[in-house]
Design an enzyme around this catalytic site. Sequence first.
Site, PDB file in Angstrom:
ATOM      1  CE  LYS A  57      -8.123 -40.020 -15.199  1.00  0.00           C
ATOM      2  NZ  LYS A  57      -7.721 -40.618 -16.500  1.00  0.00           N
ATOM      3  N   GLY A  60      -4.300 -44.561  -8.478  1.00  0.00           N
ATOM      4  CA  GLY A  60      -2.978 -44.008  -8.242  1.00  0.00           C
ATOM      5  C   GLY A  60      -1.974 -44.266  -9.338  1.00  0.00           C
ATOM      6  N   GLY A 198      19.431 -44.777 -14.093  1.00  0.00           N
ATOM      7  CA  GLY A 198      18.875 -45.550 -12.987  1.00  0.00           C
ATOM      8  C   GLY A 198      18.722 -47.010 -13.355  1.00  0.00           C
ATOM      9  N   GLY A 199      19.439 -47.881 -12.635  1.00  0.00           N
ATOM     10  CA  GLY A 199      19.404 -49.305 -12.929  1.00  0.00           C
ATOM     11  C   GLY A 199      18.656 -50.124 -11.905  1.00  0.00           C
ATOM     12  CD  GLU A 221      22.230 -47.978 -10.233  1.00  0.00           C
ATOM     13  OE1 GLU A 221      22.622 -47.614  -9.111  1.00  0.00           O
ATOM     14  OE2 GLU A 221      21.089 -47.699 -10.693  1.00  0.00           O
ATOM     15  N   GLY A 289      14.544 -43.400  -8.771  1.00  0.00           N
ATOM     16  CA  GLY A 289      13.821 -43.607  -7.523  1.00  0.00           C
ATOM     17  C   GLY A 289      12.614 -42.699  -7.393  1.00  0.00           C
ATOM     18  CG  HIS A 465       9.074 -83.688 -16.861  1.00  0.00           C
ATOM     19  ND1 HIS A 465      10.312 -83.106 -16.933  1.00  0.00           N
ATOM     20  CD2 HIS A 465       8.983 -84.542 -17.923  1.00  0.00           C
ATOM     21  CE1 HIS A 465      10.966 -83.581 -17.986  1.00  0.00           C
ATOM     22  NE2 HIS A 465      10.172 -84.458 -18.594  1.00  0.00           N
TER      23      HIS A 465
END
Length: 487
Positions: A57, A60, A198-199, A221, A289, A465
């Site tokens: 599709k 991605g 995985g961190g 990790e 990853g 502010h």
Amino acid sequence: MTENAAIAANAVTPVSHTSDVNRVPDVIVIGGGTGGYSTALRAAALGLTVVLAERDKVGGTCLHRGCIPSKAMLHAAELVDGIAEARERWGVKATLDSVDWPALVATRDDIVSRNHKGVEGHLSHARVAVVRGSARLTGPRTVQVDGHGEFTARRGIVLATGSRPRMLPGLEADGRRVVTSDDALFAPGLPQSVLVLGGGAIGVEYASFHRSMGADVTLVEAADRLVPLEDADVSRHLTRGLKKRGIDVQTGARFLSAELLENGVRATVRTARGETRTVEAERLLVAVGRAPVTDGLDLAAAGLATDERGFVAPADWARLETAVPGIHVVGDLLPPPSLGLAHASFAEGLLVAETLAGLTSPPVDYAAVPRVTYSSPQTASVGLTEADARNRGHDVVVNSMPLTAVAKGMVHGQGGVVKVVAERDGQVLGVHLVGPHVSEMIAESQLIVGWDAEPSDVAHHIHAHPTLSEAVGETFLTLAGRGLHQQ
């Protein structure tokens, strides 16, 4: 009706037969993710004829399995957290009966579907010919698409085939007990316990989401800190925030093995102290990853090859052009300094399309690309970390300010920090944020870093502010010697 939906509803009829397609277009794009479709849209807007080959599709990973659905789920998690905050901090006697998982999923899928129709509508409106099928190179200007035959590009070919999740040796995803970042959102129901391997940004986001939804979460990790590519102070504040929420964060830890159980996983991990620890969880989520996708592309047929990491490296980074003239690369196929981020691939697509149209465009400034982790707390940064700036020989000055030093930060009550790294008596080199909503605060810092501004330039601009962004303004005021609430 949204703009995307309106375009989709009024778009020209998409190409449905190969005989309708120009077989000798100006540009052939392989891959319809963010990098691919942005290239196609910009090239078409510049008057080029474009064929876009996509086997799945358009949109991605980002649209269908990553950025968009995950941020939809993280928004739901934020709402859940808000109910707890309302009750515990503000005296609003709200309660959470349960999370209707099918309803949550339906909302997420509706958001994805509407965006998908919008992208398709944009492509159709631009008269980009979308050809469905796997594509492979047959030469430096020719592409074969399964079921559609061969096409020849007059000006060039753009490789935009994206990436897939990496897996660890000895693990195989089954979509239920062991899941990747691509299929984690589509696993059945909400688990009561999760082990995240995985961190980096993806692992941290999933850990944060599942904790908000009530799961016991262990986050492992291998590096000595979370989000190791970010500034060390960002990692420290993020880790503190996640631990405060009850997430078991294990850095410097190594995954050793996993045993599948009937209703979960029993994993063995070596901690930073060298101790062996067993963790049982209903779900093991692998987020270590992503790897570039080039299988089936037949790069050799066009005279190309991947590097030792699997990337297709450009010979000319200013044009993102490979060693084969006329073949360009965008998105996750690019090695560092490309960041594997959707918004970076949009910029890469624009650059390549304009290059193919004969225009001269500035190269992508990867140092000025913002990086965001959408966890709770969030992180957002742009430019150099303090360590990177010092390693590059800069004479560095640093100023940090807690978000709770401004009134709006106290209102949110989640802590956080603003950190600015600058050249002594010179330009801003990096800005790093941790805290609530900082993903929406990074844009001005992107301009500051991208335009080589100095703290004194920024200090003249007034921040509203009370806002969280006041902390950013105050940090620059102090660097410029004009601090009010920070000396």
